[in-house]
Every structure is written in C-alpha cells, then in structure tokens.
Design an enzyme around this catalytic site. Sequence first.
Site, mmCIF file in Angstrom:
data_model
loop_
_atom_site.group_PDB
_atom_site.id
_atom_site.type_symbol
_atom_site.label_atom_id
_atom_site.label_comp_id
_atom_site.label_asym_id
_atom_site.label_seq_id
_atom_site.Cartn_x
_atom_site.Cartn_y
_atom_site.Cartn_z
ATOM 1 N N TRP A 1 0.848 -1.181 0.000
ATOM 2 C CA TRP A 1 0.000 0.000 0.000
ATOM 3 C C TRP A 1 0.895 1.247 0.000
ATOM 4 O O TRP A 1 1.818 1.322 0.819
ATOM 5 C CB TRP A 1 -0.857 -0.042 1.267
ATOM 6 C CG TRP A 1 -2.105 0.730 1.144
ATOM 7 C CD1 TRP A 1 -2.245 2.053 1.431
ATOM 8 C CD2 TRP A 1 -3.372 0.257 0.702
ATOM 9 N NE1 TRP A 1 -3.534 2.438 1.178
ATOM 10 C CE2 TRP A 1 -4.246 1.358 0.732
ATOM 11 C CE3 TRP A 1 -3.850 -0.988 0.278
ATOM 12 C CZ2 TRP A 1 -5.576 1.268 0.364
ATOM 13 C CZ3 TRP A 1 -5.173 -1.078 -0.089
ATOM 14 C CH2 TRP A 1 -6.027 0.033 -0.046
ATOM 15 N N HIS B 1 -0.789 -5.535 6.124
ATOM 16 C CA HIS B 1 -1.678 -5.582 4.939
ATOM 17 C C HIS B 1 -0.900 -5.610 3.633
ATOM 18 O O HIS B 1 -1.305 -5.026 2.643
ATOM 19 C CB HIS B 1 -2.672 -4.416 4.985
ATOM 20 C CG HIS B 1 -3.539 -4.497 6.188
ATOM 21 N ND1 HIS B 1 -4.711 -5.220 6.219
ATOM 22 C CD2 HIS B 1 -3.344 -4.038 7.441
ATOM 23 C CE1 HIS B 1 -5.215 -5.162 7.433
ATOM 24 N NE2 HIS B 1 -4.409 -4.455 8.199
ATOM 25 N N HIS C 1 -3.092 -11.693 2.641
ATOM 26 C CA HIS C 1 -3.320 -11.487 4.077
ATOM 27 C C HIS C 1 -4.809 -11.470 4.411
ATOM 28 O O HIS C 1 -5.650 -11.301 3.534
ATOM 29 C CB HIS C 1 -2.678 -10.169 4.533
ATOM 30 C CG HIS C 1 -3.402 -8.949 4.017
ATOM 31 N ND1 HIS C 1 -3.197 -8.436 2.768
ATOM 32 C CD2 HIS C 1 -4.349 -8.166 4.587
ATOM 33 C CE1 HIS C 1 -3.967 -7.389 2.578
ATOM 34 N NE2 HIS C 1 -4.697 -7.201 3.675
ATOM 35 N N ASP D 1 -7.775 -9.606 6.935
ATOM 36 C CA ASP D 1 -8.089 -8.437 7.755
ATOM 37 C C ASP D 1 -8.812 -8.905 9.009
ATOM 38 O O ASP D 1 -9.768 -9.688 8.920
ATOM 39 C CB ASP D 1 -9.056 -7.499 7.020
ATOM 40 C CG ASP D 1 -8.426 -6.736 5.874
ATOM 41 O OD1 ASP D 1 -7.217 -6.879 5.629
ATOM 42 O OD2 ASP D 1 -9.179 -5.974 5.221
ATOM 43 N N HIS E 1 -8.855 -3.744 12.180
ATOM 44 C CA HIS E 1 -8.252 -2.926 11.118
ATOM 45 C C HIS E 1 -9.074 -1.662 10.856
ATOM 46 O O HIS E 1 -8.530 -0.601 10.592
ATOM 47 C CB HIS E 1 -8.151 -3.791 9.856
ATOM 48 C CG HIS E 1 -7.543 -3.141 8.667
ATOM 49 N ND1 HIS E 1 -6.440 -2.313 8.705
ATOM 50 C CD2 HIS E 1 -7.896 -3.209 7.346
ATOM 51 C CE1 HIS E 1 -6.145 -1.913 7.480
ATOM 52 N NE2 HIS E 1 -7.009 -2.426 6.646
ATOM 53 N N HIS F 1 -15.763 -3.117 3.720
ATOM 54 C CA HIS F 1 -15.156 -3.792 4.883
ATOM 55 C C HIS F 1 -16.176 -3.867 6.029
ATOM 56 O O HIS F 1 -16.360 -4.929 6.646
ATOM 57 C CB HIS F 1 -13.932 -3.022 5.387
ATOM 58 C CG HIS F 1 -12.678 -3.238 4.591
ATOM 59 N ND1 HIS F 1 -12.401 -2.571 3.433
ATOM 60 C CD2 HIS F 1 -11.597 -4.033 4.818
ATOM 61 C CE1 HIS F 1 -11.207 -2.942 2.976
ATOM 62 N NE2 HIS F 1 -10.696 -3.836 3.806
ATOM 63 N N GLU G 1 -7.408 -10.953 1.360
ATOM 64 C CA GLU G 1 -7.020 -10.054 0.264
ATOM 65 C C GLU G 1 -5.692 -10.482 -0.339
ATOM 66 O O GLU G 1 -4.861 -11.111 0.321
ATOM 67 C CB GLU G 1 -6.911 -8.610 0.793
ATOM 68 C CG GLU G 1 -8.254 -8.058 1.245
ATOM 69 C CD GLU G 1 -8.180 -6.735 1.998
ATOM 70 O OE1 GLU G 1 -9.142 -5.964 1.897
ATOM 71 O OE2 GLU G 1 -7.183 -6.473 2.697
HETATM 72 N N1 LIG Z 1 -2.472 -0.399 4.563
HETATM 73 C C1 LIG Z 1 -3.251 0.687 4.404
HETATM 74 C C2 LIG Z 1 -2.735 1.945 4.560
HETATM 75 C C3 LIG Z 1 -3.530 3.049 4.429
HETATM 76 C C4 LIG Z 1 -4.857 2.881 4.130
HETATM 77 C C5 LIG Z 1 -5.391 1.649 3.967
HETATM 78 C C6 LIG Z 1 -4.610 0.527 4.100
HETATM 79 C C7 LIG Z 1 -5.159 -0.826 3.948
HETATM 80 O O1 LIG Z 1 -4.502 -1.760 4.260
HETATM 81 C C8 LIG Z 1 -6.536 -1.026 3.433
HETATM 82 C C9 LIG Z 1 -6.775 -2.317 2.718
HETATM 83 N N2 LIG Z 1 -8.158 -2.442 2.498
HETATM 84 C C10 LIG Z 1 -6.355 -3.540 3.436
HETATM 85 O O2 LIG Z 1 -7.083 -3.980 4.326
HETATM 86 O O3 LIG Z 1 -5.354 -4.160 3.092
HETATM 87 ZN ZN LIG Z 2 -8.900 -4.799 3.673
HETATM 88 ZN ZN LIG Z 3 -5.916 -5.797 4.476
#
Ligand SMILES: Nc1ccccc1C(=O)C[C@H](N)C(=O)O
Ligand SMILES: [Zn+2]
Ligand SMILES: [Zn+2]
Length: 208
Positions: A18, A48, A52, A54, A58, A159, A171
């Site tokens: 990310w 994440h 992985h 969630d 989270h 989510h 994910e």
């Molecule tokens: N790592 C992040 C940093 C900033 C904002 C979101 C994420 C996430 O991880 C969201 C994603 N939907 C997730 O569950 O992997």
């Molecule tokens: Zn997620």
């Molecule tokens: Zn995630």
Amino acid sequence: MGRLLDISQRLDHQTAGWPGDTPFTYSLAWTKAESGSVNVGKFTMSTHIGTHIDAPYHFDNEGKRVIDLDPQLYVGVARVIHLHDCRTIGIGSFAGVDLEGVTRLLVRTGAWPDRSAFPKQIPPVEPELAAYLAAKGVRLLGLDLPSVDPLDSKELLAHHALTEHGVHILEGIVLDHIDAGDYELIALPLPLTEADGSPVRAVLRELT
Ligand SMILES: Nc1ccccc1C(=O)C[C@H](N)C(=O)O
Ligand SMILES: [Zn+2]
Ligand SMILES: [Zn+2]
C-alpha cells in the site's frame, strides 16, 4: 490427496505494498559469522501487504483482533469463481453463479495483472453484496485484489458491511492459474494476539 496449488504472493523487497505503508524488508540480525553458529533474520512489514487477512480491528477500534478469529474459517471447502472485466463486484456479478452451500468464496477478477506495482484502480465490492453473500451462507470472501473497497476510500463501507454480516476478508490472493471450481482452502493467520491483520500462506488443494 490432491495437489497443492499456491495462491500466495511472495514476500520480498519487491512485493508491492500500500503506498506509504511499511514495505516488506528482511535482513539478518546476526550473521553466521557474527554469532558463530547461525543466521538469524528479522523482517518488517505492514500487516496488509501481500496475501493477508483483515481482522475487524483494522477498521473498528472495538473489533476483533487476529487471535479472536476462528481458524476454521480459513480451512475448508472454497469455491473459486471467475469474474471478467467487472467494474465493481456486486450482486449482479453473481447472476447465474451458484452460491448455494458455499462457505468460502474466492473471486478471480484478474484486475491486478502487474503485481510488481500497486494498482491504480480496482473493482470494489459493493456494500450491498455483503447481505446477499451472508444469506447464501458465505463466511469468507477472498479477492485477487489489495482491498475490497475503492483504494481511496476512507469509510471502507464494504469492509464494514462484510464484517457486520459475518463475512471475513482475505485479500491479495493470486488466482491467475486457478480454474473455477471447488477446492480445499488453507489460509491460516498467524496467532497474533494484538494485530489488525495477518499474512497468510494461502494454498488450494485439488479435490479429487
Ligand atoms: N495499509 C493501508 C494503509 C492506508 C490505508 C489503507 C490501508 C489498507 O490496508 C486497506 C486495505 N483495504 C487492506 O485492508 O489491506
Ligand atoms: Zn482490507
Ligand atoms: Zn488488508
């Protein structure tokens, strides 16, 4: 026993995480020369990155941590379906798809073809899908995407909706080489007491 098919992303310094989040790094804390006996590594990573799960914590301060999740969710029969060229993943996407008796649903969108880079855009899950899946008995939804929500979402409506309906989230699986059908999924989280997510080694066993 059928063959094991790996549906996990490799974890190394090239794994696309990310943007702005903690990348994966591995290094030796002690080399064999230093310790006189063994190489001892350490790694840092976002919870994440890669393939992985969630935990609800989270996106909900009161939500379950990884250790609170039932391991049984992550082991058992799963159905892989292919959705091609979908703009979103909604109830309409499953027209003509038999989900009766499906507890674990894995969706191949193919919408993240170049896994060496984080995607610019992904087909998000429509929040309304959560109740639909739950009514069919689905308790785990896995996607070949880094999120179930739009990448710029702050509300994370999908989510939240999935969690409210008892549908757990997996994910970043890799399904490019996986035919549609039923398999045994094994994707156990680590026994992390406090964490908001966990890497998993996700594999499918062919059912013979
Ligand atoms: N790592 C992040 C940093 C900033 C904002 C979101 C994420 C996430 O991880 C969201 C994603 N939907 C997730 O569950 O992997
Ligand atoms: Zn997620
Ligand atoms: Zn995630």
